[in-house]
Design an enzyme around this catalytic site. Structure first.
Site, PDB file in Angstrom:
ATOM      1  N   ARG A   1      -9.506  -5.999   3.150  1.00  0.00           N
ATOM      2  CA  ARG A   1      -8.568  -5.280   4.100  1.00  0.00           C
ATOM      3  C   ARG A   1      -8.552  -3.931   4.061  1.00  0.00           C
ATOM      4  NH1 ARG A   1      -2.686  -7.331   6.373  1.00  0.00           N
ATOM      5  NH2 ARG A   1      -4.286  -8.658   7.328  1.00  0.00           N
TER       6      ARG A   1
ATOM      7  N   ARG B   1       0.380 -13.091   4.320  1.00  0.00           N
ATOM      8  CA  ARG B   1      -0.327 -14.344   4.613  1.00  0.00           C
ATOM      9  C   ARG B   1      -1.804 -14.201   4.472  1.00  0.00           C
ATOM     10  NH1 ARG B   1       4.381 -13.575   7.240  1.00  0.00           N
ATOM     11  NH2 ARG B   1       3.727 -11.608   7.265  1.00  0.00           N
ATOM     12  N   THR B   2      -2.415 -13.033   4.916  1.00  0.00           N
ATOM     13  CA  THR B   2      -3.931 -13.059   4.739  1.00  0.00           C
ATOM     14  C   THR B   2      -4.341 -13.062   3.453  1.00  0.00           C
ATOM     15  OG1 THR B   2      -4.085 -11.850   6.766  1.00  0.00           O
ATOM     16  CG2 THR B   2      -5.900 -11.964   5.543  1.00  0.00           C
TER      17      THR B   2
ATOM     18  N   HIS C   1      -9.652  -8.366  13.572  1.00  0.00           N
ATOM     19  CA  HIS C   1      -8.972  -9.252  12.158  1.00  0.00           C
ATOM     20  C   HIS C   1      -9.460 -10.641  12.731  1.00  0.00           C
ATOM     21  CE1 HIS C   1      -6.589 -10.707   9.213  1.00  0.00           C
ATOM     22  NE2 HIS C   1      -5.219 -10.347   9.682  1.00  0.00           N
TER      23      HIS C   1
ATOM     24  N   LYS D   1      -8.369   8.466  -6.696  1.00  0.00           N
ATOM     25  CA  LYS D   1      -8.793   9.549  -7.244  1.00  0.00           C
ATOM     26  C   LYS D   1     -10.066  10.177  -6.319  1.00  0.00           C
ATOM     27  CE  LYS D   1      -8.695   7.566 -11.852  1.00  0.00           C
ATOM     28  NZ  LYS D   1      -9.534   6.969 -13.107  1.00  0.00           N
TER      29      LYS D   1
HETATM   30  N1  ASP Z   1      -0.640  -9.258  10.078  1.00  0.00           N
HETATM   31  C1  ASP Z   1      -1.453  -8.902  11.091  1.00  0.00           C
HETATM   32  C2  ASP Z   1      -2.209  -7.713  10.649  1.00  0.00           C
HETATM   33  O1  ASP Z   1      -2.458  -7.693   9.589  1.00  0.00           O
HETATM   34  C3  ASP Z   1      -0.342  -8.500  11.929  1.00  0.00           C
HETATM   35  C4  ASP Z   1       0.733  -7.041  11.834  1.00  0.00           C
HETATM   36  O2  ASP Z   1       0.642  -6.616  10.776  1.00  0.00           O
HETATM   37  O3  ASP Z   1       1.425  -6.918  12.624  1.00  0.00           O
HETATM   38  O4  ASP Z   1      -2.666  -7.162  11.672  1.00  0.00           O
END
Ligand code: ASP
Length: 340
Positions: free
Chosen positions: A133, A79-80, A161, A110
């Site tokens: 991320r 999703r993100t 987040h 590396k």
């Molecule tokens: N998608 C969310 C996160 O990246 C929740 C999860 O992974 O459980 O934190």
């Protein structure tokens, strides 16, 4: 002079800081919800509503036509990653670098450090914004410290987040018509989950009198530092392993998965995970005790903590919730690049 008075937010891990938004998004990083005040959230929601109409008209905007966006993910994401990518493209960004497998395919393998990778991406792309991320708690602050362009956290370790928190808040506003005066239950892995911490901070920023119920096994409790922070802002916190005892009170039940990947990679770690998984499962039967007008949220992905049979219940809003991520991320890209 304005700079001297500028509020900064410090990393809980080291001395790195990021500038608070405080009415001015353009050119800033977005690493922590603590950078925002209520007026910033109001502005973000206003721009997100405009973004909803761009998507509803099925027209690509040209707001980001001259903007380059690098999206670098060191942890899995559906999703993100997908919504940041889609957000950039709905706004007409033709210059994008989108790498989902940074841990497996970049020079990280590396032994390259995050600061070096961030500086390299800036140099080789000459783009205007980086979305990151990363599994380290401090990664957002670290990247922001070394980057010259704005860095947006798409999730940092177990700690923050921030864009998820904004889409969660936007969903609550959408579904319940308010983000204050709410009784919010958070269920599951509150120790390792980052979404619950960012959402807790966002809710207490919007409503110092928020009422939280942290529900889960002892081993996965919300860290004391976070609980203390919420209480210091005026929130009331109840912690319990017993979902049924608090369920009838709740306006929002925010369910999370147990974060398997954050358990130690040992036999004991695996055994602990096995003993905890499946302990709480939200089913239509369980939800008979809850109010008819409350909502059930989940940042997703779910494993087994909400049974698919509950999906048809009108209180189940987790699929609508993820859709809000597109508008919020479009709004953030536009605001942070000064193109709103
Ligand atoms: N998608 C969310 C996160 O990246 C929740 C999860 O992974 O459980 O934190």
């Amino acid at each position: 002079m304005a700079d001297m008075a500028e509020r900064v937010v410090q990393s809980p891990v080291n001395h790195f800081t990021v500038r608070a938004i405080d009415g001015q998004f353009a050119g800033k990083d977005f690493i922590s919800v603590d950078q925002l005040g209520p007026d910033d959230v109001t502005r973000l929601f206003e721009v997100a509503r405009n973004m909803e109409s761009i998507v509803a008209r099925r027209e690509t905007s040209d707001l980001l036509a001259k903007i380059g966006v690098a999206i670098l993910f060191y942890e899995p994401s559906t999703r993100t990653f997908g919504s940041f990518s889609a957000a950039a493209h709905w706004l007409g960004a033709s210059r994008t670098l989108e790498v989902q497998g940074m841990s497996a395919y970049s020079s990280a393998l590396k032994g390259e450090t995050l600061p070096d990778t961030i500086r390299s991406i800036e140099q080789i792309t000459a783009y205007d914004l980086i979305v990151l991320r990363h599994p380290e708690d401090n990664s957002g602050y670290e990247a922001a410290h070394y980057a010259k362009v704005p860095v947006v956290s798409g999730g940092a370790g177990t700690l923050e987040h921030p864009t998820q928190a904004m889409l969660d808040l936007y969903t609550i506003q959408h579904k319940l018509g308010r983000v204050s005066g709410l009784r919010v239950g958070m269920l599951g892995d509150l120790k390792n989950g980052r979404t619950v911490k960012s959402l807790g901070r966002a809710l207490t920023m919007m409503d110092p009198g928020a009422q939280f119920y942290f529900i889960g096994p002892e081993e996965l409790k919300m860290p004391e530092t976070e609980v203390h922070g919420f209480e210091q802002r005026g929130a009331r916190v109840v912690q319990t392993p017993d979902l049924q005892s608090v369920l009838p009170e709740l306006d929002v039940l925010y369910v999370t998965r147990i974060q398997k990947e954050r358990f130690p990679d040992t036999q004991e770690g695996q055994a602990l995970y096995d003993s905890l998984k499946g302990r709480y499962i939200v089913t239509p039967e369980v939800m008979k005790e809850a109010k008819p007008d409350m909502i059930v949220m989940h940042p997703l992905p779910r494993v087994d903590e909400i049974s698919p049979e509950f999906d048809a219940d009108r209180r189940a809003v987790y699929f609508d919730q993820m859709g809000m991520g597109l508008y919020i991320r479009m709004a953030l890209l536009a605001l942070l690049t000064g193109k709103d």
